[in-house]
Design an enzyme around this catalytic site. Structure first.
Site, mmCIF file in Angstrom:
data_model
loop_
_atom_site.group_PDB
_atom_site.id
_atom_site.type_symbol
_atom_site.label_atom_id
_atom_site.label_comp_id
_atom_site.label_asym_id
_atom_site.label_seq_id
_atom_site.Cartn_x
_atom_site.Cartn_y
_atom_site.Cartn_z
ATOM 1 N N ARG A 46 10.360 7.559 -41.667
ATOM 2 C CA ARG A 46 9.310 8.245 -42.407
ATOM 3 C C ARG A 46 9.720 9.625 -42.920
ATOM 4 O O ARG A 46 9.358 9.992 -44.029
ATOM 5 C CB ARG A 46 8.073 8.371 -41.527
ATOM 6 C CG ARG A 46 6.822 8.507 -42.333
ATOM 7 C CD ARG A 46 5.615 8.127 -41.566
ATOM 8 N NE ARG A 46 5.747 8.441 -40.141
ATOM 9 C CZ ARG A 46 4.788 8.235 -39.270
ATOM 10 N NH1 ARG A 46 3.645 7.747 -39.664
ATOM 11 N NH2 ARG A 46 4.962 8.520 -38.002
ATOM 12 N N LYS A 143 10.279 -6.342 -29.808
ATOM 13 C CA LYS A 143 9.086 -6.669 -29.049
ATOM 14 C C LYS A 143 8.085 -5.529 -29.193
ATOM 15 O O LYS A 143 8.511 -4.422 -29.499
ATOM 16 C CB LYS A 143 9.449 -6.924 -27.597
ATOM 17 C CG LYS A 143 9.538 -5.666 -26.712
ATOM 18 C CD LYS A 143 9.675 -6.038 -25.273
ATOM 19 C CE LYS A 143 8.954 -5.071 -24.377
ATOM 20 N NZ LYS A 143 9.124 -5.263 -22.958
ATOM 21 N N HIS A 173 16.062 -8.519 -25.381
ATOM 22 C CA HIS A 173 17.387 -8.019 -25.021
ATOM 23 C C HIS A 173 17.900 -8.594 -23.701
ATOM 24 O O HIS A 173 19.083 -8.549 -23.426
ATOM 25 C CB HIS A 173 17.434 -6.486 -25.026
ATOM 26 C CG HIS A 173 16.610 -5.846 -23.969
ATOM 27 N ND1 HIS A 173 15.282 -5.561 -24.153
ATOM 28 C CD2 HIS A 173 16.911 -5.457 -22.729
ATOM 29 C CE1 HIS A 173 14.819 -5.019 -23.060
ATOM 30 N NE2 HIS A 173 15.781 -4.936 -22.172
ATOM 31 N N LYS A 177 22.256 -10.042 -22.257
ATOM 32 C CA LYS A 177 23.025 -9.629 -21.078
ATOM 33 C C LYS A 177 24.178 -10.589 -20.826
ATOM 34 O O LYS A 177 24.010 -11.805 -20.911
ATOM 35 C CB LYS A 177 22.123 -9.634 -19.839
ATOM 36 C CG LYS A 177 20.964 -8.681 -19.958
ATOM 37 C CD LYS A 177 21.219 -7.482 -19.128
ATOM 38 C CE LYS A 177 20.011 -6.566 -19.149
ATOM 39 N NZ LYS A 177 20.360 -5.221 -18.762
ATOM 40 N N GLU A 211 11.238 -2.184 -11.428
ATOM 41 C CA GLU A 211 11.615 -0.894 -12.005
ATOM 42 C C GLU A 211 11.108 0.215 -11.097
ATOM 43 O O GLU A 211 10.087 0.055 -10.431
ATOM 44 C CB GLU A 211 10.980 -0.738 -13.386
ATOM 45 C CG GLU A 211 11.442 -1.769 -14.400
ATOM 46 C CD GLU A 211 10.681 -1.664 -15.708
ATOM 47 O OE1 GLU A 211 11.170 -0.973 -16.611
ATOM 48 O OE2 GLU A 211 9.586 -2.243 -15.812
ATOM 49 N N ASP A 230 3.755 -7.533 -21.032
ATOM 50 C CA ASP A 230 4.914 -6.692 -21.305
ATOM 51 C C ASP A 230 6.214 -7.299 -20.765
ATOM 52 O O ASP A 230 7.279 -7.076 -21.329
ATOM 53 C CB ASP A 230 4.680 -5.309 -20.678
ATOM 54 C CG ASP A 230 5.697 -4.277 -21.127
ATOM 55 O OD1 ASP A 230 5.868 -4.151 -22.357
ATOM 56 O OD2 ASP A 230 6.313 -3.617 -20.276
ATOM 57 N N HIS A 235 10.364 -11.591 -21.149
ATOM 58 C CA HIS A 235 11.638 -11.534 -20.424
ATOM 59 C C HIS A 235 11.727 -12.524 -19.263
ATOM 60 O O HIS A 235 12.688 -13.273 -19.146
ATOM 61 C CB HIS A 235 11.880 -10.120 -19.878
ATOM 62 C CG HIS A 235 11.779 -9.047 -20.909
ATOM 63 N ND1 HIS A 235 12.382 -9.151 -22.140
ATOM 64 C CD2 HIS A 235 11.145 -7.853 -20.911
ATOM 65 C CE1 HIS A 235 12.129 -8.048 -22.838
ATOM 66 N NE2 HIS A 235 11.373 -7.249 -22.117
ATOM 67 N N LYS A 326 6.321 -1.907 -11.851
ATOM 68 C CA LYS A 326 6.738 -0.516 -12.071
ATOM 69 C C LYS A 326 6.630 0.230 -10.743
ATOM 70 O O LYS A 326 5.864 -0.177 -9.858
ATOM 71 C CB LYS A 326 5.771 0.162 -13.050
ATOM 72 C CG LYS A 326 5.630 -0.560 -14.379
ATOM 73 C CD LYS A 326 6.727 -0.177 -15.304
ATOM 74 C CE LYS A 326 6.555 -0.851 -16.642
ATOM 75 N NZ LYS A 326 7.783 -0.863 -17.416
HETATM 76 P P1 NAD Z 1 9.354 5.526 -32.154
HETATM 77 O O1 NAD Z 1 7.924 5.893 -32.220
HETATM 78 O O2 NAD Z 1 10.276 6.382 -31.369
HETATM 79 O O3 NAD Z 1 9.942 5.465 -33.637
HETATM 80 C C1 NAD Z 1 9.229 4.900 -34.681
HETATM 81 C C2 NAD Z 1 10.055 4.939 -35.949
HETATM 82 O O4 NAD Z 1 9.290 4.333 -36.990
HETATM 83 C C3 NAD Z 1 10.419 6.338 -36.446
HETATM 84 O O5 NAD Z 1 11.738 6.305 -36.936
HETATM 85 C C4 NAD Z 1 9.429 6.568 -37.595
HETATM 86 O O6 NAD Z 1 9.928 7.423 -38.607
HETATM 87 C C5 NAD Z 1 9.289 5.172 -38.130
HETATM 88 N N1 NAD Z 1 8.026 4.991 -38.845
HETATM 89 C C6 NAD Z 1 6.765 5.149 -38.367
HETATM 90 N N2 NAD Z 1 5.866 4.911 -39.331
HETATM 91 C C7 NAD Z 1 6.559 4.601 -40.453
HETATM 92 C C8 NAD Z 1 6.193 4.263 -41.786
HETATM 93 N N3 NAD Z 1 4.920 4.201 -42.183
HETATM 94 N N4 NAD Z 1 7.173 4.004 -42.651
HETATM 95 C C9 NAD Z 1 8.480 4.052 -42.271
HETATM 96 N N5 NAD Z 1 8.874 4.362 -41.043
HETATM 97 C C10 NAD Z 1 7.924 4.638 -40.139
HETATM 98 O O7 NAD Z 1 9.410 4.013 -31.683
HETATM 99 P P2 NAD Z 1 10.537 3.276 -30.806
HETATM 100 O O8 NAD Z 1 10.314 3.582 -29.390
HETATM 101 O O9 NAD Z 1 11.867 3.542 -31.387
HETATM 102 O O10 NAD Z 1 10.137 1.743 -30.987
HETATM 103 C C11 NAD Z 1 10.377 1.004 -32.173
HETATM 104 C C12 NAD Z 1 10.045 -0.458 -31.938
HETATM 105 O O11 NAD Z 1 10.849 -0.967 -30.895
HETATM 106 C C13 NAD Z 1 8.612 -0.736 -31.508
HETATM 107 O O12 NAD Z 1 8.226 -1.985 -32.021
HETATM 108 C C14 NAD Z 1 8.710 -0.823 -30.008
HETATM 109 O O13 NAD Z 1 7.689 -1.626 -29.472
HETATM 110 C C15 NAD Z 1 10.042 -1.502 -29.873
HETATM 111 N N6 NAD Z 1 10.708 -1.270 -28.587
HETATM 112 C C16 NAD Z 1 11.069 -0.010 -28.199
HETATM 113 C C17 NAD Z 1 11.727 0.174 -26.997
HETATM 114 C C18 NAD Z 1 12.174 1.527 -26.555
HETATM 115 O O14 NAD Z 1 12.821 1.613 -25.519
HETATM 116 N N7 NAD Z 1 11.895 2.580 -27.289
HETATM 117 C C19 NAD Z 1 12.006 -0.930 -26.172
HETATM 118 C C20 NAD Z 1 11.631 -2.205 -26.598
HETATM 119 C C21 NAD Z 1 10.992 -2.353 -27.804
#
Ligand code: NAD
Length: 478
Positions: A46, A143, A173, A177, A211, A230, A235, A326
């Protein structure tokens, strides 16, 4: 072996997942020589910023996430030179023409949707509308894939409007593994295990994903989800499938996924008495689940233990026990396959003989071991002891194996290679929700409250009883 040249666009390229997993993983593959020089990685998120500024952000992330021994200035520099950036709005027009211009013809195209699932449909639509994604392009979705069956169906339908199933890579993920793949190698690459891999010889299977962390910063999000959605629906279910599935005719994506799907469809509905739901209390210096979730009346579970039955010829009568939580005692992910006791003991006294156990550890110390009973060395007569046959890679394979790729890097390389074997197919995800939904609906209908458990424990005592009443017990955690 290097992969083909590619353009990989990471939507959400500034987010937590991209910083912690995707970009460090890509760097490691690059450093290993698997990513060719003409590959390009485009962050798309964004905020507006220059490619230079993005490279600086990614450099910081690599410094933060990777230990110094796993990076060097020269290859970091060369990796950063592969990066580009575009500020984009998933829900509007901003940035799309720019992205379109950056894509090259004649290379593999992949789009990683590392954004909130609410944006998946917007991204798919705009990739199509702006003619950015070619017919061979691949999309990777994170996810959670839906919240229940209805929303998963909607999501599948939305993606299917613009992409074929062969183009969609739904990430779990856990499937990336090393040990999980090794489990398939052990099962289907040896004669030794498969004939015994059934109800006649296996007493039960237990799968634990524990965890130590609480739901912390993402409490509000987690509170709408809970351990069943979740962790179990995705998983643990995937791990169960790999243990329970029939041998596929080939190690190819649809052959493997067909067999996994059959397992999910063979699961019996869960009896209420076969499930224990828990919620952690405040510890000495840790907040309670309800504080973390900022919901004093929350009925969401942060722990679940359950007994499942796979109703088919192979497994009838052999239960699968699953537990995840958790704020537990230790961080452990493992599968234990416990074989039955030998039908008759020829040794006169109680010699300490017990059943064989195959343990598949996802963490810590990824690897497998198998306990076998042998004679205790020495002159003490026929005393038997159990010893583990260690199949841990680091020991068997030396240095090389100590540096096995992380799940994300392996899976991203599979996307570039066009191999869907380790990704969930749409019908698999829907089948898992179809099994999960009624379980959750029953709790909701009864307004069931989870049992509170001590932080740093193994969960509520009732979870232990779930196995004790069957004359079995959980493997100790930690
Ligand atoms: P985050 O909130 O840290 O990042 C979100 C990203 O989306 C940012 O780069 C933001 O700029 C972008 N974004 C938001 N709105 C936008 C828009 N309208 N247009 C373009 N870009 C936009 O989220 P995250 O933790 O990185 O998670 C991302 C995805 O991965 C989610 O679906 C989450 O469920 C999944 N996920 C995350 C983790 C983790 O460990 N963080 C683990 C498993 C799954």
């Amino acid at each position: 072996i290097p992969v083909e040249a590619f353009d990989l666009v990471i939507f959400g390229g500034t987010g937590d997942l991209a910083r912690r997993k995707i970009l460090p993983g890509l760097y490691r593959r690059f450093r290993d020589g698997q990513i060719p020089d003409d590959a390009r990685i485009v962050g798309a998120a964004r905020s507006d910023m220059s490619a230079e500024a993005y490279r600086a952000q990614v450099a910081d992330a690599l410094n933060e996430v990777l230990p110094a021994s796993k990076r060097d200035a020269e290859s970091v520099e060369a990796f950063l030179a592969r990066l580009d950036y575009v500020g984009i709005d998933a829900t509007g027009t901003h940035g799309w023409p720019d992205l379109s211009q950056k894509m090259r013809a004649g290379v593999v195209q992949a789009f990683y949707f590392s954004v909130a699932p609410a944006l998946f449909g917007d991204l798919a639509k705009r990739l199509h509308k702006h003619k950015i994604a070619g017919p061979e392009a691949r999309i990777v979705v994170e996810k959670p894939f839906g919240h229940d069956l209805a929303s998963a169906r909607d999501l599948n339908a939305m993606l299917a409007r613009h992409f074929d199933e062969q183009q969609i890579y739904r990430i779990d993920h856990y499937l990336g593994k090393e040990t999980v793949q090794n489990l398939m190698a052990v099962r289907f690459g040896n004669l030794l295990f498969e004939p015994l891999w059934r109800n006649q010889y296996i007493d039960h299977v237990q799968i634990t994903v524990a965890e130590t962390v609480g739901v912390g910063g993402r409490g509000a999000y987690y509170d709408k989800s809970g351990a069943m959605r979740d962790m179990v629906q995705n998983h643990l279910m995937q791990l169960l499938c790999l243990i329970a599935m029939e041998p596929p005719a080939k190690f190819d994506p649809d052959a493997v996924r067909d067999e996994k799907l059959k397992v999910i469809r063979a699961l019996d509905p869960v009896e209420p008495g076969d499930v224990v739901r828990g919620q952690y209390r405040a510890g000495a210096d840790t907040p309670s689940y309800r504080d973390d979730a900022e919901n004093p009346a929350s009925r969401t579970e942060s722990f679940i233990a359950m007994k499942l039955h796979v109703s088919n010829w192979r497994w009838n009568g052999t239960p699968f026990y699953l537990r995840t939580g958790k704020r537990m005692k230790a961080r452990v992910s493992e599968i234990v396959v416990r074989f039955k006791e030998p039908p008759h003991s020829i040794f006169e006294e109680d010699t300490g003989q017990s059943a064989n156990e195959l343990t598949i550890r996802l963490q810590p110390n990824e690897g497998m071991d198998l306990t076998v009973t042998i004679k205790e060395p020495g002159p003490g007569g026929m005393r038997l002891i159990d010893v583990p046959l260690d199949m841990t890679f680091a020991e068997a394979l030396g240095e090389e194996a100590a540096d096995v790729p992380d799940a994300y890097e392996r899976l991203i390389m599979d996307v570039i290679r066009g191999n869907q074997t380790l990704f969930m197919r749409g019908d698999e995800v829907e089948a898992a929700w179809a099994w999960t939904d009624p379980v959750i609906a029953a709790w909701d209908a009864r307004e069931e409250k989870p049992i509170s458990y001590e932080a740093g424990s193994t969960g509520p005592e009732e979870a232990l009883i779930l196995m004790h009443r069957d004359g079995r017990r959980w493997r100790e955690i930690g």
